[in-house]
Design a protein around this motif. Structure first.
Motif, mmCIF file in Angstrom:
data_model
loop_
_atom_site.group_PDB
_atom_site.id
_atom_site.type_symbol
_atom_site.label_atom_id
_atom_site.label_comp_id
_atom_site.label_asym_id
_atom_site.label_seq_id
_atom_site.Cartn_x
_atom_site.Cartn_y
_atom_site.Cartn_z
ATOM 1 N N VAL A 128 36.263 41.485 39.356
ATOM 2 C CA VAL A 128 38.229 40.834 38.484
ATOM 3 C C VAL A 128 38.480 41.900 37.742
ATOM 4 O O VAL A 128 37.569 41.904 36.384
ATOM 5 C CB VAL A 128 37.683 40.159 37.868
ATOM 6 C CG1 VAL A 128 39.222 39.701 37.893
ATOM 7 C CG2 VAL A 128 36.921 38.288 39.137
ATOM 8 N N PRO A 129 38.916 42.592 38.433
ATOM 9 C CA PRO A 129 40.152 44.058 36.538
ATOM 10 C C PRO A 129 39.692 43.011 35.547
ATOM 11 O O PRO A 129 40.473 42.730 35.324
ATOM 12 C CB PRO A 129 41.104 44.373 37.315
ATOM 13 C CG PRO A 129 41.640 43.683 38.956
ATOM 14 C CD PRO A 129 40.702 43.091 38.957
ATOM 15 N N HIS A 130 39.871 44.005 34.659
ATOM 16 C CA HIS A 130 39.566 44.236 32.946
ATOM 17 C C HIS A 130 40.665 42.698 31.882
ATOM 18 O O HIS A 130 40.652 42.052 31.968
ATOM 19 C CB HIS A 130 39.131 45.386 32.062
ATOM 20 C CG HIS A 130 37.950 45.363 32.643
ATOM 21 N ND1 HIS A 130 37.505 46.694 33.095
ATOM 22 C CD2 HIS A 130 36.527 45.434 32.311
ATOM 23 C CE1 HIS A 130 36.066 46.921 32.317
ATOM 24 N NE2 HIS A 130 35.938 45.801 33.281
ATOM 25 N N LEU A 131 41.845 43.554 32.868
ATOM 26 C CA LEU A 131 43.191 42.620 32.881
ATOM 27 C C LEU A 131 43.607 42.265 33.587
ATOM 28 O O LEU A 131 45.198 42.566 33.855
ATOM 29 C CB LEU A 131 43.984 44.241 31.835
ATOM 30 C CG LEU A 131 43.105 44.939 30.564
ATOM 31 C CD1 LEU A 131 43.962 45.977 30.108
ATOM 32 C CD2 LEU A 131 43.553 44.265 29.258
ATOM 33 N N ALA A 132 43.403 42.018 34.703
ATOM 34 C CA ALA A 132 43.736 41.203 35.846
ATOM 35 C C ALA A 132 44.453 42.186 36.723
ATOM 36 O O ALA A 132 44.121 41.665 37.749
ATOM 37 C CB ALA A 132 45.235 40.274 35.135
ATOM 38 N N PHE A 133 44.652 43.198 36.154
ATOM 39 C CA PHE A 133 44.995 44.025 37.674
ATOM 40 C C PHE A 133 44.801 45.410 37.951
ATOM 41 O O PHE A 133 43.436 46.038 36.644
ATOM 42 C CB PHE A 133 46.514 45.016 36.853
ATOM 43 C CG PHE A 133 47.348 43.938 36.862
ATOM 44 C CD1 PHE A 133 49.235 43.408 38.334
ATOM 45 C CD2 PHE A 133 47.940 42.839 35.657
ATOM 46 C CE1 PHE A 133 49.602 42.330 37.915
ATOM 47 C CE2 PHE A 133 48.948 41.537 36.349
ATOM 48 C CZ PHE A 133 49.831 41.280 37.138
ATOM 49 N N GLN A 134 44.654 46.591 39.213
ATOM 50 C CA GLN A 134 43.770 47.586 39.463
ATOM 51 C C GLN A 134 44.600 48.504 38.568
ATOM 52 O O GLN A 134 45.309 48.687 37.786
ATOM 53 C CB GLN A 134 43.820 48.008 40.612
ATOM 54 C CG GLN A 134 43.721 47.148 41.315
ATOM 55 C CD GLN A 134 41.821 46.724 41.789
ATOM 56 O OE1 GLN A 134 41.333 47.352 41.098
ATOM 57 N NE2 GLN A 134 41.382 45.040 41.536
ATOM 58 N N PRO A 135 43.470 49.116 37.290
ATOM 59 C CA PRO A 135 43.530 49.533 36.334
ATOM 60 C C PRO A 135 44.229 50.632 36.317
ATOM 61 O O PRO A 135 45.074 51.069 35.946
ATOM 62 C CB PRO A 135 42.377 50.066 36.033
ATOM 63 C CG PRO A 135 40.978 49.319 36.624
ATOM 64 C CD PRO A 135 41.164 48.562 37.398
ATOM 65 N N ARG A 161 43.588 35.816 34.615
ATOM 66 C CA ARG A 161 43.467 36.480 35.515
ATOM 67 C C ARG A 161 42.767 35.670 36.973
ATOM 68 O O ARG A 161 43.166 36.327 37.507
ATOM 69 C CB ARG A 161 42.173 37.325 34.724
ATOM 70 C CG ARG A 161 42.078 37.914 33.918
ATOM 71 C CD ARG A 161 40.951 38.732 33.437
ATOM 72 N NE ARG A 161 39.478 38.279 33.780
ATOM 73 C CZ ARG A 161 38.580 39.401 33.282
ATOM 74 N NH1 ARG A 161 38.376 40.850 33.455
ATOM 75 N NH2 ARG A 161 37.414 38.920 33.694
ATOM 76 N N GLU A 162 41.966 34.728 36.676
ATOM 77 C CA GLU A 162 42.194 34.357 38.354
ATOM 78 C C GLU A 162 42.860 32.609 38.604
ATOM 79 O O GLU A 162 43.260 33.131 40.058
ATOM 80 C CB GLU A 162 40.875 34.058 38.165
ATOM 81 C CG GLU A 162 39.925 35.038 37.895
ATOM 82 C CD GLU A 162 38.672 34.935 37.386
ATOM 83 O OE1 GLU A 162 37.881 34.010 38.377
ATOM 84 O OE2 GLU A 162 37.764 35.011 36.691
ATOM 85 N N GLY A 163 42.890 31.708 37.590
ATOM 86 C CA GLY A 163 43.325 30.494 38.242
ATOM 87 C C GLY A 163 44.984 30.859 38.803
ATOM 88 O O GLY A 163 45.335 30.129 39.360
ATOM 89 N N LEU A 164 45.168 31.989 37.883
ATOM 90 C CA LEU A 164 47.507 32.316 38.068
ATOM 91 C C LEU A 164 47.895 33.085 38.558
ATOM 92 O O LEU A 164 48.499 33.537 39.196
ATOM 93 C CB LEU A 164 48.186 31.728 36.336
ATOM 94 C CG LEU A 164 48.016 30.294 36.205
ATOM 95 C CD1 LEU A 164 48.440 30.550 34.605
ATOM 96 C CD2 LEU A 164 48.253 29.463 37.010
ATOM 97 N N THR A 165 46.452 33.810 39.290
ATOM 98 C CA THR A 165 47.068 34.751 39.769
ATOM 99 C C THR A 165 47.816 35.606 41.206
ATOM 100 O O THR A 165 48.169 36.409 41.433
ATOM 101 C CB THR A 165 45.749 35.800 40.695
ATOM 102 O OG1 THR A 165 45.404 37.141 40.916
ATOM 103 C CG2 THR A 165 45.106 34.896 42.077
ATOM 104 N N ALA A 215 45.304 31.631 44.324
ATOM 105 C CA ALA A 215 44.612 32.155 43.949
ATOM 106 C C ALA A 215 43.021 31.822 44.869
ATOM 107 O O ALA A 215 42.215 32.926 44.747
ATOM 108 C CB ALA A 215 43.628 31.008 42.233
ATOM 109 N N ASP A 216 42.295 30.575 45.291
ATOM 110 C CA ASP A 216 41.736 30.694 46.545
ATOM 111 C C ASP A 216 41.454 31.590 46.894
ATOM 112 O O ASP A 216 40.621 32.276 47.536
ATOM 113 C CB ASP A 216 41.108 29.252 46.960
ATOM 114 C CG ASP A 216 40.833 28.035 46.161
ATOM 115 O OD1 ASP A 216 40.795 28.528 44.890
ATOM 116 O OD2 ASP A 216 41.021 27.349 46.585
#
Lengths: 444, 444
Positions: free
Chosen positions: A329-336, A143-147, B312-313
């Motif tokens: 951070v959205p639940h599924l990484a992307f905005q719902p 969700r975050e590190g590889l965004t 990511a940052d």
């Protein structure tokens, strides 16, 4: 500042881990979070056992709804499991304005869309790092590190029971049934191991990761699921001779036509790091367009490894609960609001449309022309052969004829094409037993 | 909402990766972040080259201070490197109220305390995922994913150049000098490889991870640093025969007396996953008290892998920049006011106080009694021997006498004790060359 108040629903293996780790490392966690995190209330059907774990300082009740109704509680941790009462309680907690942390992959895989929509509408967080791969922070990585990445595919050993069984089968050359009994005796497999050995648990987790990786709703119902119960020791041995190990992988992949989402035994080249993940350990490989291949490895289950993930979620929520929900951070990484649209653009493909390579084992009569017959069918189907391994004849049939194993590795083929070719080969009078087909993933 | 405005200082390998990935995946990133991220301004000494990369839509200047002075810029990305001008610019950006993203491990390892203090005082974020292990989200895993844990130790292959060289030495049986030249030709090693091969780069990264793991200030000046220039092909071969591979590890460990922080070649059991990390890849093993052992693997350098971490940052800051600074993730995972106190409680230990096990190779005269002399010294020092490997005599000396290699593996010993024992052994007339000592880490 007053510690954030947490209510636990269920205090079994994971719940007691959460309680113990929060107690033991409270100083460390406060130094990190900038605020204490306190389990203020516990609900469990077995009130006696719960009291024995948490002592007298924590309120213990039998009715989970008393926790949800308590206005002092900021975060509800659901550790009951299953789709039944757990679903009702999670939705009630959300309706009561509580943030929710859960380790319940079955619930999210099947009812995730409904639960996340309810949470978004109410402006509360639902965090579930513990639902996939236990203590490995794979949800956060995705969700975050590889965004920054367009994720191309991911593949994971995400069920410890089956990886333990496959490791033992390979190490000791034993058959599935024997090793399963041993795993049950050692506590690595449950009395009813169906969800594990049939691949259902892995498919729950793969469906969740697929949604996060590709920005689509959780669609467990579209997953192809095949377990390890049909694997023979012979296949593990032949795979090894060809430079592969057999692992139960949860795979999800983006293709031009749509999303592949599947769980099945897979041949993986022995030199890949993930092929060397043994015993009950978990690992996930993620391929992103910018970062390339990354791997995450650790314990996928157990009291404290799972508690590690639950508490990471508690700290995240402690940090973010005062923040405008749009900045979380959205639940599924992307905005719902972007999920359903993506679902139409990227449908989950039926298994017949999946493209992969294959290991086939045919029990054939050891006579001239068999190899030509079999490879002729393969060639006519337009399937390209990577390698053939023909065993010495090893068994004398009733009338003096001998039998042998013929192993074929193919290059990439559409599954539907392969199904047709296998059906044709099965019709050959020289093919003496049901053909074994195991998919092969190069993971490069 | 208006996209967040980013200014790049330096657009070389990593900078152009950041620009390209942000362009290519802008739709995906906006769907995740809920807001666009836009490079609005670039400073580079080579204005021509910068213009060629970013095109006409982005303002390009030669003077980095013009970026910092631009009130439209929300985040400054420092990709210049080194301790000189980069330090001044980062501090000026902070003073101007900009959030900062940097990939500069040298800067943070040496001046991190000053920079983080300035950022805390000003209420801005300094993010540095790209400074350690390139695209692997290890900083996030340590700061957030494993936040429940008391970290016990971590060990990483965090320099791709040296891992490439060691992999080649093992694969091809070649000596260090030969492989270094090859690595330079292939672009895996720089023209001046000193920082890589002497372990300095790995020590920068280990010092940063040590601070995050244990809640102490960054203390590169206290790190023990030993590179790979002295490694002989023979040691790699003997290690292999004993079931080990040699890796350059950055290690930091919590002990009762204080913190170990050290970079040196290490024997690692071949069966450990990290021992099988080959070529220029990076991997970090983290041992936490709740989660157990976890491993993170991926590309530790390169244009787009590093850009993946920088972006990511940028997304994290985009989410958190409106948040009360106290609710953000602290720079070093722990709240800043708690760091100095921990430093007193957990000093970084001198190398003589480190406890580890050892591989020793002695060039000895092949005559009766040598083994007894050597092992006598070891026993008198209270050092316990794990294994001895005595080679066949292989060389005829000047007066007809023969020589041989004697290899000893020890159990855990204090480094100071080992130093004394080695000094004594070195005095023996039967020990014919300087003794080779390589530390051994079981990592279990």
């Amino acid at each position: 500042m007053k510690p954030i108040q947490v209510g636990l629903l269920g205090i079994g293996t994971v719940g007691s881990g959460v309680f113990n780790v929060l107690q033991r490392n409270q100083e460390e966690i406060r130094r990190r979070a900038g605020r204490g995190i306190e389990i203020a209330m516990v609900a469990d059907l077995d009130v006696e056992r719960a009291r024995a774990i948490v002592g007298s300082g924590v309120q213990v009740v039998q009715d989970a709804r008393a926790v949800i109704a308590n206005p002092e509680i900021d975060i509800v941790v659901e550790l009951i499991g299953g789709y039944g009462i757990a679903k009702a309680l999670v939705l009630e907690a959300i309706a009561a304005g509580k943030h929710v942390v859960t380790a319940n992959k079955a619930l999210l895989a099947v009812h995730g869309t409904e639960i996340f929509a309810a949470a978004s509408a109410k402006g509360v967080m639902v965090a579930f790092e513990a639902a996939v791969a236990g203590g490995i922070p794979i949800i956060k990585a995705l969700r975050e590190g590889l965004t920054a990445n367009r994720i191309q595919w991911l593949a994971g050993i995400i069920n410890g029971t089956t990886n333990f069984i496959l490791s033992e089968m390979r190490d000791k050359g034993l058959d599935f049934d024997v090793v399963l009994k041993e795993a049950q005796r050692l506590g690595y497999a449950e009395a009813d191991p169906t969800f594990d050995i049939e691949g259902v648990d892995a498919a729950h987790k793969a469906a969740i990761m697929s949604a996060i990786a590709f920005g689509i709703p959780v669609q467990f119902d579209k997953a192809y699921v095949e377990g390890i119960t049909q694997l023979a020791a012979a296949d593990i041995k032949y795979a090894e001779q060809l430079g592969y190990r057999i692992k139960l992988l949860g795979i999800t992949k983006r293709t031009d036509k749509g999303i592949e989402l599947r769980v099945h035994p897979s041949l993986v080249p022995s030199k890949r790091l993930i092929a060397n993940v043994e015993g009950a350990m978990n690992a996930v490989v993620v391929q992103g367009d910018a970062v390339g291949s990354t791997l995450y490895y650790g314990k996928g289950a157990g009291s404290e490894p799972t508690a590690s993930a639950v508490i990471a979620d508690l700290v995240d929520i402690t940090r973010l609960h005062t923040v405008d929900p749009l900045n979380r951070v959205p639940h599924l990484a992307f905005q719902p609001h972007t999920l359903d649209q993506a679902k139409d653009e990227l449908p989950v493909l039926p298994m017949s449309e999946v493209v992969t390579s294959y290991y086939l084992r045919l029990r054939v009569a050891d006579q001239a022309g068999v190899l030509a017959q079999v490879t002729g069918i393969v060639a006519n189907a337009g399937i390209s052969i990577d390698a053939v391994l023909q065993r010495e004849a090893d068994e004398v049939g009733g009338e003096g004829s001998t039998q042998t194993d013929l192993i074929i590795l193919t290059h990439d083929t559409r599954e539907g094409t392969m199904n047709d070719a296998i059906a044709q080969m099965q019709q050959l009078p020289t093919v003496l037993a049901p053909i074994t087909r195991i998919r092969k993933e190069e993971l490069n």
